[in-house]
Enzyme design. Structure first.
Site, PDB file in Angstrom:
ATOM      1  N   TYR A  88      25.111  23.123 -49.450  1.00  0.00           N
ATOM      2  CA  TYR A  88      25.455  21.851 -50.076  1.00  0.00           C
ATOM      3  C   TYR A  88      24.273  21.336 -50.918  1.00  0.00           C
ATOM      4  O   TYR A  88      23.294  22.044 -51.120  1.00  0.00           O
ATOM      5  CB  TYR A  88      25.926  20.863 -49.012  1.00  0.00           C
ATOM      6  CG  TYR A  88      27.221  21.334 -48.375  1.00  0.00           C
ATOM      7  CD1 TYR A  88      28.405  21.374 -49.119  1.00  0.00           C
ATOM      8  CD2 TYR A  88      27.259  21.808 -47.076  1.00  0.00           C
ATOM      9  CE1 TYR A  88      29.592  21.857 -48.572  1.00  0.00           C
ATOM     10  CE2 TYR A  88      28.435  22.292 -46.514  1.00  0.00           C
ATOM     11  CZ  TYR A  88      29.591  22.308 -47.267  1.00  0.00           C
ATOM     12  OH  TYR A  88      30.759  22.806 -46.728  1.00  0.00           O
ATOM     13  N   GLY A 121      24.179  28.639 -33.137  1.00  0.00           N
ATOM     14  CA  GLY A 121      24.814  29.911 -33.442  1.00  0.00           C
ATOM     15  C   GLY A 121      25.087  30.776 -32.228  1.00  0.00           C
ATOM     16  O   GLY A 121      24.235  31.541 -31.810  1.00  0.00           O
ATOM     17  N   ARG A 139      18.795  19.150 -41.347  1.00  0.00           N
ATOM     18  CA  ARG A 139      19.402  20.446 -41.042  1.00  0.00           C
ATOM     19  C   ARG A 139      19.128  21.405 -42.198  1.00  0.00           C
ATOM     20  O   ARG A 139      19.392  21.084 -43.353  1.00  0.00           O
ATOM     21  CB  ARG A 139      20.908  20.304 -40.820  1.00  0.00           C
ATOM     22  CG  ARG A 139      21.508  21.539 -40.134  1.00  0.00           C
ATOM     23  CD  ARG A 139      22.992  21.394 -39.878  1.00  0.00           C
ATOM     24  NE  ARG A 139      23.377  22.119 -38.676  1.00  0.00           N
ATOM     25  CZ  ARG A 139      24.554  22.725 -38.501  1.00  0.00           C
ATOM     26  NH1 ARG A 139      25.460  22.718 -39.468  1.00  0.00           N
ATOM     27  NH2 ARG A 139      24.835  23.351 -37.379  1.00  0.00           N
ATOM     28  N   GLN A 156      25.682  12.665 -39.526  1.00  0.00           N
ATOM     29  CA  GLN A 156      25.194  13.620 -40.514  1.00  0.00           C
ATOM     30  C   GLN A 156      25.576  13.133 -41.909  1.00  0.00           C
ATOM     31  O   GLN A 156      26.754  12.898 -42.194  1.00  0.00           O
ATOM     32  CB  GLN A 156      25.754  15.021 -40.304  1.00  0.00           C
ATOM     33  CG  GLN A 156      25.033  16.027 -41.216  1.00  0.00           C
ATOM     34  CD  GLN A 156      25.684  17.396 -41.260  1.00  0.00           C
ATOM     35  OE1 GLN A 156      26.803  17.520 -41.733  1.00  0.00           O
ATOM     36  NE2 GLN A 156      24.985  18.405 -40.783  1.00  0.00           N
ATOM     37  N   ALA A 167      21.538  21.989 -45.599  1.00  0.00           N
ATOM     38  CA  ALA A 167      21.870  23.350 -45.194  1.00  0.00           C
ATOM     39  C   ALA A 167      23.208  23.784 -45.768  1.00  0.00           C
ATOM     40  O   ALA A 167      23.881  23.039 -46.485  1.00  0.00           O
ATOM     41  CB  ALA A 167      21.914  23.426 -43.661  1.00  0.00           C
ATOM     42  N   PRO A 179      27.463  19.377 -36.006  1.00  0.00           N
ATOM     43  CA  PRO A 179      28.377  18.740 -36.961  1.00  0.00           C
ATOM     44  C   PRO A 179      29.439  19.730 -37.425  1.00  0.00           C
ATOM     45  O   PRO A 179      29.125  20.863 -37.780  1.00  0.00           O
ATOM     46  CB  PRO A 179      27.455  18.324 -38.114  1.00  0.00           C
ATOM     47  CG  PRO A 179      26.268  19.225 -37.998  1.00  0.00           C
ATOM     48  CD  PRO A 179      26.097  19.517 -36.543  1.00  0.00           C
ATOM     49  N   MET A 180      30.689  19.283 -37.399  1.00  0.00           N
ATOM     50  CA  MET A 180      31.811  20.123 -37.830  1.00  0.00           C
ATOM     51  C   MET A 180      32.783  19.291 -38.645  1.00  0.00           C
ATOM     52  O   MET A 180      33.290  18.281 -38.159  1.00  0.00           O
ATOM     53  CB  MET A 180      32.534  20.715 -36.619  1.00  0.00           C
ATOM     54  CG  MET A 180      31.732  21.733 -35.846  1.00  0.00           C
ATOM     55  SD  MET A 180      32.586  22.286 -34.354  1.00  0.00           S
ATOM     56  CE  MET A 180      32.260  20.896 -33.238  1.00  0.00           C
ATOM     57  N   GLY A 220      29.010  24.591 -31.922  1.00  0.00           N
ATOM     58  CA  GLY A 220      30.030  24.232 -32.897  1.00  0.00           C
ATOM     59  C   GLY A 220      31.413  24.521 -32.360  1.00  0.00           C
ATOM     60  O   GLY A 220      31.946  23.779 -31.547  1.00  0.00           O
TER      61      GLY A 220
END
Length: 370
Positions: free
Chosen positions: A179, A299, A227, A102, A176, A24-25, A322
């Site tokens: 938030y 990552g 997440r 998401q 994550a 998710p971005m 990502g």
């Protein structure tokens, strides 16, 4: 020999053609009404066309009172937004893709609300992010009441139901990156003295109640993932104070609540920085072995050899990409053909992290390479 990221995997009752996931971005690309646009449909369909087995959509707000994090962020709180996402999902399906929504509540890290809310009235660290429309220091949030918390949980459940109606195969609960749910998990941002504060066993309550509320309203086959992360958008180096003990408690709690998978985010600095503890413990492997659930690692895993090692050594079942997916929306196809990858350039997110800015950068890059 076939790369392990290209092997199929069953996620609950959804058969994925491979283990490559779009992370998710946030793309802040609606017209300000929270409704997904035709450009968003094209953007997400490109990942399906490029061969990604699973696409996780950008953080989508779940209520209009305190959830919204960014101007031009998409939502899933009304019929128009549900219909907009249905068009996106349909475009993804036409290219054989599967998509998860998401669900995100920004909490204290809202860059657009005049009075954000979080677990406690504590000013967040550092400054807002200009690529997502923010500037200056974060405001001090108001401490959420019991009614505010209940409203937030209901918002996640209502949005999950809308996501299922829109055609998503599941939802990912965003707990994550600093938030709202992560704010409750972290002792540095949660100074409450009620049942949602104190020891981690109580701070995890919002996460578990949210999973349980979502599971009650969606169908049995619908995927409900979560997440988690150590690092945050405003603190890349944050670590769970209890290390592996905290990790075990969190993983056990979300598994008991009914999570169907765990996605470990690596905020800012890659998997080795964010998912490996000082004693060498791999958080993603620990999550797999502790819960038996599918685990998504994240990552810097666009590197084929790193991705191979993560999957073959038992650190994760899937890998999510990502920023590398932005410049390589066909990463699975490139992996299959052993083609070179296009490096990510942060200018893709300038002046804001919109889909259109990314496309402009790609067009300019192609023109410059001629």
């Amino acid at each position: 020999m076939k790369h392990p990221a290209l092997e199929p995997l069953r996620l609950k009752n959804t058969m994925l053609p491979n283990r490559a996931v779009v992370a998710p971005m946030s793309r802040v690309s609606t017209h300000g009404d929270g409704v997904a646009t035709s450009n968003m449909a094209t953007y997400y369909a490109d990942f399906a066309r490029g061969g990604f087995g699973l696409i996780i959509g950008e953080g989508t707000y779940t209520d209009t009172r305190f959830s919204i994090g960014y101007a031009r962020q998409p939502g899933l709180v009304n019929d128009a937004q549900e219909a907009g996402w249905a068009k996106v999902v349909d475009a993804v399906h036409r290219h054989g893709g599967h998509m998860i929504a998401q669900l995100m509540h920004a909490g204290a890290l809202s860059q657009t609300l005049p009075e954000p809310a979080g677990p406690s009235a504590i000013q967040p660290l550092r400054r807002m992010m200009p690529e997502y429309g923010g500037s200056g220091p974060w405001p001090v949030p108001k401490a959420m009441t019991q009614d505010h918390i209940a409203e937030a949980v209901d918002g996640f459940a209502d949005s999950a139901l809308r996501a299922e109606r829109a055609g998503f195969v599941g939802v990912e609960i965003h707990a994550a990156n600093g938030y709202l749910i992560d704010q409750f998990l972290s002792a540095s941002t949660n100074h409450r003295s009620d049942a949602y504060g104190g020891p981690l066993e109580q701070r995890v309550r919002l996460a578990t109640e949210t999973i349980e509320a979502v599971k009650k309203v969606v169908s049995p086959d619908f995927i409900v993932g979560i997440r988690l992360s150590q690092g945050k958008v405003n603190d890349f180096d944050y670590r769970w104070p209890g290390g592996a003990d905290d990790a075990r408690l969190l993983f056990d709690a979300v598994a008991r609540a009914g999570a169907d998978y765990i996605h470990l985010a690596s905020e800012g600095k890659g998997w080795r920085h964010a998912a490996v503890l000082a004693d060498g413990t791999s958080l993603t492997a620990l999550a797999r072995h502790r819960t038996g659930l599918p685990v998504i690692a994240n990552g810097g895993l666009h590197d084929p050899e790193m991705a191979r090692w993560i999957l073959t050594e038992g650190h994760a079942d899937l890998i999510s990409l990502g920023t590398a997916a932005l410049t390589n929306p066909d990463w699975p196809e490139k992996l299959r053909q052993n083609s070179p990858l296009v490096p990510f350039d942060h200018h893709m997110l300038s002046p804001m992290a919109t889909i259109e800015a990314g496309w402009a950068w790609l067009a300019q890059s192609r023109e410059g390479s001629r």
